[in-house]
Design a protein around this motif. Structure first.
Motif, short mmCIF file in Angstrom:
data_model
loop_
_atom_site.label_atom_id
_atom_site.label_comp_id
_atom_site.label_asym_id
_atom_site.label_seq_id
_atom_site.Cartn_x
_atom_site.Cartn_y
_atom_site.Cartn_z
N UNK A 53 0.95 -1.04 0.06
CA UNK A 53 -0.18 -0.01 -0.05
C UNK A 53 0.83 1.22 -0.03
N UNK A 54 0.24 2.30 0.10
CA UNK A 54 1.03 3.61 -0.17
C UNK A 54 2.03 3.91 1.09
N UNK A 114 0.00 5.56 -12.86
CA UNK A 114 -0.83 6.57 -13.16
C UNK A 114 -2.21 6.01 -13.52
N UNK A 115 -2.54 5.00 -13.44
CA UNK A 115 -3.82 4.15 -13.37
C UNK A 115 -3.20 3.10 -12.33
N UNK A 116 -3.90 3.58 -10.89
CA UNK A 116 -3.24 2.90 -9.81
C UNK A 116 -3.38 1.48 -9.51
N UNK A 155 -3.82 8.91 -4.69
CA UNK A 155 -5.27 8.72 -4.10
C UNK A 155 -5.93 7.55 -4.58
N UNK A 156 -5.74 7.45 -5.85
CA UNK A 156 -6.47 6.29 -6.54
C UNK A 156 -5.58 4.99 -5.99
N UNK A 157 -4.42 4.93 -5.77
CA UNK A 157 -3.91 3.81 -5.06
C UNK A 157 -4.35 3.33 -3.95
N UNK A 170 -3.97 -9.96 -10.90
CA UNK A 170 -3.31 -9.49 -9.88
C UNK A 170 -2.78 -8.05 -10.06
N UNK A 171 -2.07 -7.23 -9.07
CA UNK A 171 -1.98 -7.90 -7.71
C UNK A 171 -3.03 -8.23 -6.95
N UNK A 172 -3.01 -9.08 -5.85
CA UNK A 172 -4.21 -9.54 -4.96
C UNK A 172 -5.17 -8.42 -4.58
N UNK A 173 -4.60 -7.19 -4.26
CA UNK A 173 -5.35 -5.81 -3.74
C UNK A 173 -4.87 -4.99 -4.66
N UNK A 174 -5.45 -4.14 -5.38
CA UNK A 174 -4.79 -3.07 -6.31
C UNK A 174 -5.95 -2.02 -6.09
N UNK A 175 -5.13 -0.73 -6.65
CA UNK A 175 -5.88 0.52 -6.51
C UNK A 175 -6.64 0.82 -7.68
N UNK A 176 -7.06 1.88 -7.85
CA UNK A 176 -8.42 2.29 -8.69
C UNK A 176 -7.67 3.10 -9.85
N UNK A 177 -8.33 3.17 -10.98
CA UNK A 177 -7.92 3.64 -12.31
C UNK A 177 -7.94 5.48 -12.00
#
Length: 595
Positions: A53-54, A114-116, A155-157, A170-177
């Motif tokens: 995460x961040x 850039x697309x998290x 923030x999207x991340x 994947x990854x198992x948990x990912x950010x948002x576009x």
């Protein structure tokens, strides 16, 4: 609201339950991973399925700098809308503090997230930087300087979920576009509404990298390639000399490195019909709203990496490491050739600029490593759908449609003149790196034109937070003033003149005008009453027989006009000295040389 039982059922599914089957993969690049030791990444500790995460990411950046403080440093390049720091790691052989825009060694700017949700570049570069810090890859900084942004859309991340991208392994948990304001940063390279893209442009202006790499994960069809990448091809490029070096010199070296490590590099293309791949693929030419289209227009060598979303995260990350290695080797060998191409493009001053392209009706044909599929009638969607079968299929002659047809080009002005009220536009131009003057400008002996809007149409729904506008224009000589006091002037005879033209020419589809920066010119703020206009118009027509004849002719030949009292009075009002001459007038003037 999601029913809890539905959510539990969804959560119980795994990717293999609904994504196409995979061929087993075990490339040589697996040896790049370490299981223990200093600076082992979260990605490696998880066996290639987790991305941090961040907070964990920024902590790892700090650990990298602590492990190699003489060559690494961290720079805060901006803050997100939510206040999170956007950090960049600077890595040079002689010490990061010594890096300048005139560095003799090539400088590479690498951007991840850039697309998290498409975060492959972060974990790949963490492994590479770890190998540099621990001495395993001392050779890298002897070849290039590195600028690395691990997460651009921070923030999207942090809008993290296991359910952000249904078609990505994947990854198992990912950010948002998109970011916290639901804006897509990779549609923002001209209008500059996002903190992240503004931060990147400032980095580019400060360090002037030799190569800019933007790492994504693609979507769409299934095929064998795991690492696809591209740039605007030389036949459709605004910087063809740069594109030719990327095509003929850098790409072969990158591809060779990937193939040697068990990856399959491929072209950046998209299916024309996602339900019938055999219909062919689209060869994309990016417009300036995208990172690679913007880089092409401003003469900055830019590569867009689009790893294949259906390949496992581990395979994609390792392929990204190998891709970067290939880039570094190619740039170390051919950096001077690329710089020469950049100098050539930035010194070129065009008289015309292509601003819009369409696809050719007739395709070219290429060999392509596809995946077998079958079509079936879906009772769910009610149409024919495609199901990929996980087996290789080679196309000897697959149609590819390129945007070869020029649908719009504009004449490049000598200069643009911007009124002082539009200082916000000037601020954005300067962030782009465009040279702007301010002063009192005489129009004597200059052919200056103003653009009027004949008709216009605003979009019915917002796109990237803007109501875009399309219009038809006409230009006429600007005769209202011979002196422009305290205005701004942008000359196009400068390294970024083509970019300035696209931003300021209202007919360009990614211009400030098209993005809705000038909505106030569409509104009326002064009005007229007929009790005053009717007698004034009667006298005006009596004193101007030519106007009277024109008015009578329009009444005779245009029944709709004749039957519309408001239209008749508006036509007359527009010809009085009381009319608002700024209404439907594009405020930026264009100079086209001396009279």
């Amino acid at each position: 609201m999601i029913n809890s039982s539905v959510f539990m059922l969804t959560a119980a599914l795994t990717m293999n339950d609904y994504l196409p089957p995979l061929e087993p993969w075990q490339g040589k690049s697996v040896a790049l991973m370490q299981q223990q030791g200093p600076l082992t990444t979260e990605f490696e500790l998880s066996g290639g399925v987790v991305s941090p995460n961040y907070e964990q990411t920024m902590a790892f950046v700090d650990r990298l700098v602590a492990a190699n403080p003489t060559q690494f440093s961290v720079k805060v390049i901006g803050r997100s809308a939510a206040g999170r720091e956007i950090k960049m790691l600077v890595a040079t052989e002689q010490g990061a503090a010594q890096l300048t825009s005139s560095a003799e060694k090539p400088t590479v700017l690498i951007q991840a997230g850039i697309h998290a949700g498409e975060i492959d570049g972060k974990d790949a570069m963490f492994m590479m930087l770890r190998d540099i810090a621990t001495g395993k890859r001392r050779d890298i900084l002897s070849k290039v300087n590195l600028l690395f942004i691990p997460i651009l859309n921070v923030d999207g991340h942090e809008r993290r979920s296991e359910f952000n991208r249904i078609n990505q392994r994947g990854p198992k948990v990912m950010g948002f576009r998109t970011n916290g304001k639901n804006l897509n940063l990779n549609r923002d390279y001209t209008k500059l509404d996002t903190e992240g893209v503004r931060a990147v442009l400032k980095v580019i202006n400060e360090f002037k990298p030799d190569l800019y790499i933007d790492v994504h994960v693609t979507d769409g069809a299934d095929y064998q390639y795991d690492i696809t990448y591209g740039f605007n091809p030389s036949f459709a490029s605004d910087s063809p000399a740069i594109a030719e070096v990327l095509e003929s010199t850098l790409s072969p070296m990158i591809d060779q490195q990937l193939e040697q490590q068990g990856h399959i590099p491929g072209p950046l293309v998209f299916a024309m019909d996602k339900r019938d791949f055999k219909k062919g693929i689209a060869g994309w030419v990016a417009s300036p709203r995208f990172s690679n289209g913007w880089g092409d227009l401003r003469g900055l060598p830019t590569i867009l990496v689009e790893n294949h979303s259906l390949k496992p995260y581990k395979q994609r990350v390792l392929g990204t490491y190998v891709f970067m290695d290939g880039v570094i080797n190619a740039l170390a060998e051919h950096g001077k050739l690329l710089r020469s191409a950049v100098e050539k493009e930035q010194s070129f001053i065009p008289t015309e600029l292509v601003v819009e392209r369409t696809y050719s009706e007739q395709p070219d044909f290429i060999q392509f490593k596809g995946i077998k599929y079958k079509q079936f009638d879906s009772a769910i969607s009610g149409q024919l759908e495609a199901k990929y079968l996980g087996e290789a299929e080679h196309y000897e002659k697959l149609p590819i449609y390129w945007q070869k047809v020029v649908s719009k080009s504009v004449k490049v002005p000598t200069a643009f003149y911007i009124p002082p009220a539009y200082a916000n536009i000037v601020t954005k131009l300067k962030i782009h790196g465009i040279e702007v003057e301010q002063g009192d400008f005489s129009l004597a002996d200059k052919q200056v034109q103003q653009t009027s809007i004949k008709s216009y149409n605003f979009a019915n729904a917002p796109f990237e937070g803007r109501f875009r506008v399309e219009a038809e224009f006409e230009r006429s000589p600007f005769e209202k003033a011979q002196l422009l006091p305290n205005w701004y002037r942008v000359k196009t005879a400068q390294p970024l003149g083509e970019l300035a033209t696209h931003l300021l020419h209202p007919e360009a589809p990614d211009s400030f005008f098209a993005w809705g920066e000038f909505t106030t010119i569409f509104q009326r703020t002064e009005y007229v009453e007929n009790y005053a206009l009717e007698p004034f118009a009667r006298k005006m027509l009596k004193q101007n027989p030519a106007m009277a004849l024109e008015f009578d002719k329009k009444i005779r030949e245009d029944k709709q006009f004749a039957d519309d009292p408001s239209a008749r009075m508006e036509w007359l009002y527009a010809r009085t000295p009381f009319y608002d001459n700024a209404y439907l007038k594009y405020p930026i003037l264009m100079e086209f040389g001396e009279k």
